[in-house]
Write a protein that holds these residues in place. Structure first.
Motif, PDB file in Angstrom:
ATOM      1  N   GLU A 131       0.874   4.883   1.901  1.00  0.00           N
ATOM      2  CA  GLU A 131       0.271   5.486   3.075  1.00  0.00           C
ATOM      3  C   GLU A 131       0.957   6.816   3.383  1.00  0.00           C
TER       4      GLU A 131
ATOM      5  N   ARG B  68       0.827  -1.201   0.000  1.00  0.00           N
ATOM      6  CA  ARG B  68       0.000   0.000   0.000  1.00  0.00           C
ATOM      7  C   ARG B  68       0.869   1.262   0.000  1.00  0.00           C
TER       8      ARG B  68
ATOM      9  N   THR C  96       9.109  -1.971   4.328  1.00  0.00           N
ATOM     10  CA  THR C  96       8.355  -0.837   3.799  1.00  0.00           C
ATOM     11  C   THR C  96       9.326   0.298   3.503  1.00  0.00           C
TER      12      THR C  96
ATOM     13  N   VAL D 153       5.797   9.683   3.250  1.00  0.00           N
ATOM     14  CA  VAL D 153       4.955   8.720   2.567  1.00  0.00           C
ATOM     15  C   VAL D 153       5.623   7.354   2.670  1.00  0.00           C
ATOM     16  N   ARG D 154       4.797   6.302   2.736  1.00  0.00           N
ATOM     17  CA  ARG D 154       5.323   4.941   2.852  1.00  0.00           C
ATOM     18  C   ARG D 154       4.748   4.047   1.755  1.00  0.00           C
TER      19      ARG D 154
ATOM     20  N   GLY E 243      -5.784   8.563   4.039  1.00  0.00           N
ATOM     21  CA  GLY E 243      -4.542   8.157   4.681  1.00  0.00           C
ATOM     22  C   GLY E 243      -3.775   7.086   3.937  1.00  0.00           C
ATOM     23  N   GLY E 244      -4.344   6.599   2.810  1.00  0.00           N
ATOM     24  CA  GLY E 244      -3.626   5.605   2.025  1.00  0.00           C
ATOM     25  C   GLY E 244      -4.551   4.669   1.284  1.00  0.00           C
TER      26      GLY E 244
ATOM     27  N   ARG F  15      10.120   4.006   3.382  1.00  0.00           N
ATOM     28  CA  ARG F  15       9.660   5.275   3.946  1.00  0.00           C
ATOM     29  C   ARG F  15      10.446   6.413   3.308  1.00  0.00           C
TER      30      ARG F  15
ATOM     31  N   LYS G  74      -0.216  11.035   5.292  1.00  0.00           N
ATOM     32  CA  LYS G  74      -1.265  11.967   5.694  1.00  0.00           C
ATOM     33  C   LYS G  74      -1.785  12.792   4.523  1.00  0.00           C
TER      34      LYS G  74
ATOM     35  N   TRP H 228      -1.420  -0.031  -3.796  1.00  0.00           N
ATOM     36  CA  TRP H 228      -0.513   0.537  -4.791  1.00  0.00           C
ATOM     37  C   TRP H 228      -1.123   0.544  -6.191  1.00  0.00           C
TER      38      TRP H 228
END
Length: 279
Positions: A167, A165, A214, A202-203, A174-175, A216, A169, A178
């Motif tokens: 993710e 995904r 993940t 963003v992640r 919030g996400g 970041r 703010k 993909w």
């Protein structure tokens, strides 16, 4: 290519033939860059850069092929600006106490024929594995010019799975998965406001192919206030890009009319920064 790694974190290959951008990005033994699973840009510089993990657009232009005002020879601004393909002058590379550092200058000529310089610093924290990029764009010409910058961080789509995904703010809800947008691709650009750190975040993940890690990405929100995300699964392409950027996704003329150019006088500079880590 220069191998660049610290006691912890990814193993990177820095391309001294093109801006000290990142070619391979090896995480847990896997090079997650897209390699040749990319669309044909029609520009050999960009095709070379796009197959790596990170390449830089600007500083004279981003995003749109547009005619250059006042020119009668049909010249246009290149889609990704002029910096790709310019060689870097490496000032030093250090590996000390588990940390890594590389400092380079990139002297370039814009499509208008004006000199500019990017002063680039890569570091990797050997304790956390976080990679940091600090850039200073210096107007070395004798004219006042607008400056743009955009970073394309490219990951091969074959490394994603059904649980991967995006993710952040700044993202709707919030996400989301993909596979946003249409079936074979999509693109969006949103404001990326800062957190208390002064960076937006963003992640992308988790990715089973790299042991559930993940990615970041943190971007300096004062000079990179927008995030663009792009994916392309058409034909042989299989790629997703996380793209911190200086400007909204509108035409050059609209940006200028709205007073959104960042102008640099001769000798002035503007600084940009981002970090990334695989958690």
């Amino acid at each position: 290519m220069i191998e660049f790694a610290a006691a912890k974190g990814p193993r990177l290959m820095l391309d001294e033939t093109s801006v000290m951008d990142i070619g391979a990005c090896v995480v847990d033994g896997v090079d997650i860059s897209p390699k040749r699973a990319i669309p044909d840009d029609g520009d050999p510089r960009i095709d070379h850069s796009l197959e790596g993990f990170l390449f830089t657009c600007g500083p004279d232009h981003i995003r749109h092929r547009e005619p250059i005002p006042g020119r009668t020879d049909g010249a246009i601004y290149p889609l990704h600006g002029s910096v790709s393909g310019h060689k870097a002058t490496v000032l030093w590379t250090k590996f000390e106490n588990g940390n890594a550092e590389c400092r380079a200058d990139i002297d370039l000529v814009t499509v208008e024929g004006l000199p500019q310089r990017i002063e680039r610093l890569w570091t990797i924290d050997g304790a956390t594995g976080e990679v940091s990029l600090e850039d200073k764009v210096v107007n070395t010409s004798d004219q006042t010019v607008p400056t743009f910058l955009m970073y394309h961080m490219n990951v091969g789509g074959k490394w994603f799975d059904e649980g991967t995904r995006l993710e952040g703010k700044m993202l709707e809800g919030g996400g989301f998965p993909w596979t946003f947008g249409e079936e074979l691709g999509g693109i969006f650009c949103v404001e990326a406001p800062a957190t208390d750190s002064g960076y937006a975040e963003v992640r992308l993940g988790p990715m089973k192919a790299v042991h559930g890690r993940t990615l970041r990405v943190r971007m300096r929100a004062d000079t990179l206030p927008y995030l663009q995300v792009w994916r392309n699964q058409k034909g042989s392409a299989h790629i997703l890009g996380i793209e911190p950027v200086t400007h909204r996704w509108v035409s050059r003329g609209e940006l200028e009319a709205a007073g959104e150019f960042n102008m640099l006088k001769p000798g002035e500079s503007r600084s940009y920064g981002l970090t990334f880590a695989f958690l």
